[in-house]
Motif scaffolding. Structure first.
Motif, PDB file in Angstrom:
ATOM      1  N   GLY A 150      48.906  -1.396 -16.952  1.00  0.00           N
ATOM      2  CA  GLY A 150      47.951  -1.823 -17.963  1.00  0.00           C
ATOM      3  C   GLY A 150      46.503  -1.798 -17.515  1.00  0.00           C
ATOM      4  N   ASN A 151      46.254  -1.402 -16.283  1.00  0.00           N
ATOM      5  CA  ASN A 151      44.883  -1.394 -15.748  1.00  0.00           C
ATOM      6  C   ASN A 151      44.196  -0.039 -15.878  1.00  0.00           C
ATOM      7  N   PHE A 152      44.933   0.976 -16.286  1.00  0.00           N
ATOM      8  CA  PHE A 152      44.384   2.328 -16.335  1.00  0.00           C
ATOM      9  C   PHE A 152      44.731   2.991 -17.658  1.00  0.00           C
ATOM     10  N   SER A 153      43.823   3.862 -18.107  1.00  0.00           N
ATOM     11  CA  SER A 153      44.148   4.720 -19.243  1.00  0.00           C
ATOM     12  C   SER A 153      45.047   5.848 -18.740  1.00  0.00           C
ATOM     13  N   LEU A 154      45.521   6.682 -19.662  1.00  0.00           N
ATOM     14  CA  LEU A 154      46.386   7.791 -19.249  1.00  0.00           C
ATOM     15  C   LEU A 154      45.677   8.688 -18.230  1.00  0.00           C
ATOM     16  N   PHE A 155      44.442   9.073 -18.560  1.00  0.00           N
ATOM     17  CA  PHE A 155      43.696   9.982 -17.683  1.00  0.00           C
ATOM     18  C   PHE A 155      43.359   9.312 -16.358  1.00  0.00           C
ATOM     19  N   GLN A 156      42.908   8.059 -16.401  1.00  0.00           N
ATOM     20  CA  GLN A 156      42.568   7.336 -15.175  1.00  0.00           C
ATOM     21  C   GLN A 156      43.779   7.197 -14.257  1.00  0.00           C
ATOM     22  N   ALA A 157      44.920   6.910 -14.842  1.00  0.00           N
ATOM     23  CA  ALA A 157      46.142   6.777 -14.040  1.00  0.00           C
ATOM     24  C   ALA A 157      46.490   8.104 -13.369  1.00  0.00           C
ATOM     25  N   GLN A 158      46.339   9.201 -14.105  1.00  0.00           N
ATOM     26  CA  GLN A 158      46.641  10.523 -13.545  1.00  0.00           C
ATOM     27  C   GLN A 158      45.740  10.830 -12.353  1.00  0.00           C
ATOM     28  N   ILE A 159      44.417  10.670 -12.536  1.00  0.00           N
ATOM     29  CA  ILE A 159      43.458  11.023 -11.492  1.00  0.00           C
ATOM     30  C   ILE A 159      43.585  10.088 -10.302  1.00  0.00           C
ATOM     31  N   THR A 160      43.674   8.766 -10.560  1.00  0.00           N
ATOM     32  CA  THR A 160      43.774   7.785  -9.467  1.00  0.00           C
ATOM     33  C   THR A 160      45.028   8.014  -8.639  1.00  0.00           C
ATOM     34  N   GLY A 161      46.149   8.209  -9.309  1.00  0.00           N
ATOM     35  CA  GLY A 161      47.397   8.441  -8.589  1.00  0.00           C
ATOM     36  C   GLY A 161      47.348   9.695  -7.740  1.00  0.00           C
ATOM     37  N   ASP A 162      46.813  10.778  -8.297  1.00  0.00           N
ATOM     38  CA  ASP A 162      46.735  12.037  -7.544  1.00  0.00           C
ATOM     39  C   ASP A 162      45.801  11.918  -6.341  1.00  0.00           C
ATOM     40  N   ILE A 163      44.670  11.211  -6.501  1.00  0.00           N
ATOM     41  CA  ILE A 163      43.732  11.067  -5.385  1.00  0.00           C
ATOM     42  C   ILE A 163      44.349  10.249  -4.255  1.00  0.00           C
ATOM     43  N   LEU A 164      45.011   9.134  -4.596  1.00  0.00           N
ATOM     44  CA  LEU A 164      45.595   8.277  -3.558  1.00  0.00           C
ATOM     45  C   LEU A 164      46.695   9.013  -2.792  1.00  0.00           C
ATOM     46  N   ILE A 165      47.518   9.743  -3.505  1.00  0.00           N
ATOM     47  CA  ILE A 165      48.588  10.496  -2.831  1.00  0.00           C
ATOM     48  C   ILE A 165      47.985  11.602  -1.972  1.00  0.00           C
ATOM     49  N   ASP A 166      46.962  12.273  -2.499  1.00  0.00           N
ATOM     50  CA  ASP A 166      46.344  13.349  -1.723  1.00  0.00           C
ATOM     51  C   ASP A 166      45.575  12.809  -0.530  1.00  0.00           C
ATOM     52  N   LEU A 167      45.050  11.604  -0.622  1.00  0.00           N
ATOM     53  CA  LEU A 167      44.353  11.003   0.518  1.00  0.00           C
ATOM     54  C   LEU A 167      45.332  10.808   1.680  1.00  0.00           C
ATOM     55  N   ALA A 168      46.531  10.312   1.384  1.00  0.00           N
ATOM     56  CA  ALA A 168      47.549  10.168   2.433  1.00  0.00           C
ATOM     57  C   ALA A 168      47.910  11.536   3.015  1.00  0.00           C
ATOM     58  N   ASP A 169      47.995  12.537   2.135  1.00  0.00           N
ATOM     59  CA  ASP A 169      48.300  13.896   2.587  1.00  0.00           C
ATOM     60  C   ASP A 169      47.227  14.412   3.545  1.00  0.00           C
ATOM     61  N   LYS A 170      45.966  14.191   3.217  1.00  0.00           N
ATOM     62  CA  LYS A 170      44.875  14.705   4.051  1.00  0.00           C
ATOM     63  C   LYS A 170      44.733  13.932   5.355  1.00  0.00           C
ATOM     64  N   VAL A 171      45.124  12.669   5.366  1.00  0.00           N
ATOM     65  CA  VAL A 171      45.134  11.915   6.625  1.00  0.00           C
ATOM     66  C   VAL A 171      46.125  12.555   7.597  1.00  0.00           C
ATOM     67  N   ILE A 172      47.312  12.914   7.093  1.00  0.00           N
ATOM     68  CA  ILE A 172      48.302  13.605   7.931  1.00  0.00           C
ATOM     69  C   ILE A 172      47.736  14.938   8.406  1.00  0.00           C
ATOM     70  N   ASN A 173      47.053  15.659   7.521  1.00  0.00           N
ATOM     71  CA  ASN A 173      46.423  16.935   7.893  1.00  0.00           C
ATOM     72  C   ASN A 173      45.480  16.753   9.071  1.00  0.00           C
ATOM     73  N   MET A 174      44.614  15.743   8.999  1.00  0.00           N
ATOM     74  CA  MET A 174      43.626  15.510  10.046  1.00  0.00           C
ATOM     75  C   MET A 174      44.284  15.107  11.368  1.00  0.00           C
ATOM     76  N   ILE A 175      45.365  14.351  11.289  1.00  0.00           N
ATOM     77  CA  ILE A 175      46.074  13.948  12.512  1.00  0.00           C
ATOM     78  C   ILE A 175      46.601  15.175  13.250  1.00  0.00           C
ATOM     79  N   VAL A 176      47.004  16.191  12.513  1.00  0.00           N
ATOM     80  CA  VAL A 176      47.507  17.424  13.125  1.00  0.00           C
ATOM     81  C   VAL A 176      46.355  18.309  13.605  1.00  0.00           C
TER      82      VAL A 176
END
Length: 705
Positions: A150-176
């Motif tokens: 209930g804290n996000f609109s449809l678009f906000q939920a899509q963008i926020t979720g994708d950014i947070l997941i991709d941030l974890a992905d890029k942290v792993i990238n940098m560790i390698v």
């Protein structure tokens, strides 16, 4: 021509770069496979792209990111639409690495966040356009939970979720990536730098200098970048616009054919002889439910069909026979009259006559629709009703937006790749050769007075071999340089001869004056030496340094022998008189200053570019002026007297004091120094006189010699 060792180095470099790209592709594909197999909430498909970009530069990184997505597209077609994100991240990673920012904590954090915003933010927007809300990708579950909170609109939920997941992905990238980047020796990293030298490779300092254009307006790099960008944009806009128009036209045609087919089928399902019964009794009529179920089955056969209904056309409006319920909208009951929309006005006559009408696109009560009306004829050929099918044009428009998003994403990736290749070619085939020649030409011009064969050799060492007009220009430039060196060396030899002749003529002219004045001896030579001693001392003391340039010092010393040139106009009787001169004789003697100035002026008019003659004119005219204004011929004082004449005044008086004249014996040196000291601030410039006294040892050496 470029030597064979250089060619072999280029081939060797290319092998290393290809090897690096292979490693990048393997890392990308392996990472993606591992993430998919283990169902990890991340992608791991850009590790190779970022690694190649920080080690090998922007072009290899872009190539790895671009090709990796096309390879992945064999298994997952959607991957091809995300290649633009990979190439953008490659550019960013290379940019950070080239500037050394990855060696700083803030740089690593910034690149990680930036890549997450690109992969998650832009990727989320692209996913939204391609598939809609939470329809595809590993972020579906997380995005839905964000929306359901209930804290996000449809678009906000899509963008926020994708950014947070991709941030974890890029942290792993940098560790390698970072350990490899930090600990890989510089000499090894240089092997992976893709170069396209068409000349002898430059060192790092010269490469940076040659890569910078100092232009009044736009550099060639900027112009070529604008040209390539403009051309690509024109092609992209034209092709995308044409493609979109063709896609939408084709889509409308296909959906129109679909609507016609479904309407025809629906017309065949409805029994025309029961229509009156259906209108009167509705669900109670025999076969009504069965027919309605058949219509529902038809509507559900395609997701593109919005509405199916059966109307009888009456003067009062459309009388409902069947009107299927849809999500969020309940169908009208059988027998209900629905008024005509304004858009039906052109078709009413044909509808009343029971004729077929062309499919129409309307935007009325029920939205923007593609509508097909199919007549339902009885056995007598009379039209009893119309089977109607509506297809939402909004859905077609969304499909068009999806098509545009795919086109644009593909274009961005290809655009960056083509632009990167173009800039790389321009850099090594145009910018470096031209700027290197410009640097060599500037250095050549700067040392033009001291050129030698080494200047030509330095230009030949460039070994520019582009195989085009640039190489032709280089060859012409080398030939011109060689010819210029030969010509300038010949001029320098002639100039040296002329200068030597001029110096000799000055001394000969001075000797002519000296030979008339039987008592002066080496006066002109000694005074010239004294002026040099005074000027060197002033420079060492930091006095008058803005005036005492090397050129000024040289001009004073060269022209000093001419300071008494005006004595050539004084009669021998006065010039060599053994006793003291009378007032009238002294008045005539004083005219040697202005006479000397006039003589030199006549020479200047004949040889206007001999700069030292201007100084000689000053010395001849002003060397008897005094600091306090009581000298001659003009009685000027202080700084009004040219510095050259103030220097000559000290040298002239001192030599006159210590030298034997026809009317006196030479004065002891110490007494002469004392007279010079007494004249400070009255006869002489204080700074000049003190400099002379401070250089006493140098003066005594001249006297002893």
């Amino acid at each position: 021509m470029v030597d064979e060792s250089f060619r072999s180095k280029k081939i060797e470099n290319l092998k290393w770069v290809v090897l690096l790209c292979l490693v990048g592709w393997i890392l990308n594909l392996t990472g993606a496979a591992v993430a998919s197999e283990l169902r990890l909430p991340m992608y791991l498909d850009t590790i190779g792209t970022l690694l190649v970009a920080v080690i090998g530069g922007y072009l290899p990184g872009i190539i790895v990111g671009f090709v990796s997505n096309y390879i992945k597209a064999y298994a997952d077609q959607s991957a091809i639409y995300y290649e633009c994100l990979s190439v953008i991240m490659a550019v960013c990673a290379s940019f950070f690495a080239e500037r050394g920012w990855l060696k700083k904590v803030w740089g690593v954090i910034s690149l990680t966040v930036l890549c997450a915003l690109i992969g998650g933010g832009l990727g989320g927007v692209l996913t939204w356009f391609l598939y809609g809300f939470a329809a595809e990708g590993i972020s579906v579950g997380f995005v839905k939970r964000l929306y359901e909170s209930g804290n996000f609109s449809l678009f906000q939920a899509q963008i926020t979720g994708d950014i947070l997941i991709d941030l974890a992905d890029k942290v792993i990238n940098m560790i390698v990536i970072l350990p490899v980047f930090y600990f890989l020796p510089e000499r090894i990293r240089e092997l992976f730098q893709l170069n396209g030298w068409q000349q002898k490779p430059l060192n790092i300092r010269d490469e940076k200098a040659a890569g910078i254009s100092d232009n009044r307006a736009l550099s060639i790099r900027t112009k070529m970048l604008a040209l390539i960008t403009g051309a690509l944009l024109v092609v992209a806009i034209a092709s995308t616009g044409i493609g979109y128009k063709l896609y939408m036209d084709d889509s409308v045609d296909n959906h129109m054919a679909l609507a016609k087919g479904v309407a025809a089928t629906a017309a065949g399902v409805v029994e025309p002889f029961r229509i009156d019964d259906y209108i009167d009794k509705g669900y109670a009529a025999i076969g009504y439910v069965r027919t309605e179920n058949s219509l529902y089955a038809l509507r559900n056969s395609s997701k593109d069909i919005e509405y199916i209904y059966v109307y009888r056309i009456t003067p009062e409006g459309c009388q409902v026979v069947f009107d299927l319920d849809t999500e969020g909208l309940q169908g009208a009951a059988a027998g209900e009259i629905i008024p005509f929309d304004e858009s039906f006005e052109p078709y009413l006559d044909a509808l009343f006559a029971g004729k077929e009408i062309e499919p129409m696109i309307t935007d009325d009560t029920y939205g923007w629709l593609l509508t097909v009306y199919q007549p339902i004829y009885d056995d007598d050929g009379e039209c009893q009703a119309y089977a109607c099918v509506d297809i939402s044009m909004d859905k077609l428009r969304l499909n068009g937006y999806e098509f545009l998003a795919k086109q644009i994403s593909l274009f961005i990736g290809i655009f960056i790749l083509v632009l990167a290749i173009g800039l790389w070619i321009i850099r090594f085939n145009l910018i470096f050769p031209v700027n290197t020649m410009a640097m060599a030409a500037s250095d050549f011009a700067y040392h033009i007075e001291n050129m030698s064969d080494s200047s030509v050799e330095r230009i030949k060492e460039l070994q520019i071999s582009t195989g085009d007009e640039i190489e032709n220009l280089y060859k012409a430039f080398s030939k011109m340089t060689e010819d210029s060196v030969t010509y300038v060396n010949e001029l320098n030899d002639k100039d040296a001869t002329i200068r030597k002749m001029q110096d000799s003529l000055i001394l000969v002219l001075a000797d002519m004056v000296e030979s008339r004045d039987k008592n002066t001896g080496d006066h002109v030579r000694k005074t010239a030496t004294y002026t040099g001693i005074i000027m060197n001392e002033l420079i060492s003391e930091g006095i008058y340094t803005d005036i005492l340039t090397p050129e000024f010092v040289s001009d004073v010393i060269k022209s000093a022998p001419l300071h008494d040139i005006g004595k050539i106009s004084v009669s021998d009787a006065i010039l060599n008189k053994p006793g003291k001169l009378t007032d009238e004789e002294f008045t005539l003697m004083k005219t040697h200053t202005t006479a000397g100035s006039e003589i030199v002026q006549r020479v200047i008019e004949t040889v206007p570019e001999a700069g030292y003659l201007d100084t000689a004119k000053e010395l001849a005219e002003y060397h008897h002026e005094k600091w306090n204004g009581f000298g001659y011929p003009h009685g000027i004082s202080g700084d009004e007297i040219p510095l050259s004449a103030r220097i000559m005044a000290v040298a002239d008086v001192f030599d006159a004091l210590v030298s034997k004249r026809s009317y006196k014996e030479g004065m002891p040196v110490e007494k002469a120094f004392g007279i010079i000291e007494e004249g400070i601030g009255t006869h002489f410039d204080p700074y000049v006189a003190r400099a002379f006294l401070n250089a006493r040892e140098e003066v005594l050496k001249v006297l002893n010699e």
